[in-house]
Scaffold this active site. Structure first.
Site: not given
Ligand code: DQA
Length: 142
Positions: A25, A75, A81, A88, A101, A112
């Site tokens: 990240y 996000n 997922h 909804d 993401h 994912r």
């Molecule tokens: C995420 C990707 C998701 O799979 C993960 O659970 C996250 C971050 C991303 O920003 O890449 O918490 O949303």
């Protein structure tokens, strides 16, 4: 013309950016992302930032956006997922939504690959790191 009002929702674990798995990240914090977005949007879009680790709270944020916001950038973290409830809520308010993401979720673990939010999102931006949030803002400027 009035600026569009955009609600930026970050979900579960995104408050841990900067600490959490930097190899995936990066080092940017959520505050850093919000600052970047604010600078980019200045004079162009009216942004509100919210973050929660609770699914129901995110549902309420979306419900309360009805008749208030012109767009949503979300996000949802791992709720992406799993959460039919967030899907909804987005369907209920019918506000144009862009999904973001940081990582390329299609090229990580199998679990994912499924995104409930993609079902309603006008656009999904993934794998561009913090820059993806700027691309989401651009969607609302076009
Ligand atoms: C995420 C990707 C998701 O799979 C993960 O659970 C996250 C971050 C991303 O920003 O890449 O918490 O949303």
């Amino acid at each position: 013309m009035d600026m569009k009002k955009i609600l930026v929702i970050n979900g579960v674990n995104l408050n841990m950016l900067g600490i959490r798995e930097p190899n995936l990240y990066g080092n940017v914090t959520l505050d850093g992302i919000c600052d970047m977005m604010s600078k980019f949007a200045e004079g162009k879009l009216d942004l509100t930032f919210k973050q929660s680790n609770y699914e129901g709270e995110i549902v309420e944020m979306i419900q309360q956006a009805y008749n208030v916001y012109d767009g949503i950038i979300i996000n949802a973290g791992a709720y992406t997922h799993t959460s039919i409830a967030i899907l909804d809520a987005l369907k209920a308010v019918n506000i144009p939504t862009v999904e973001v993401h940081l990582t390329d979720v299609q090229n990580r673990e199998e679990f994912r690959k499924k995104s409930y939010i993609s079902i309603v999102a006008k656009q999904t931006i993934a794998g561009k790191g913090a820059e993806g949030y700027i691309d989401a803002l651009k969607y609302f400027l076009d």
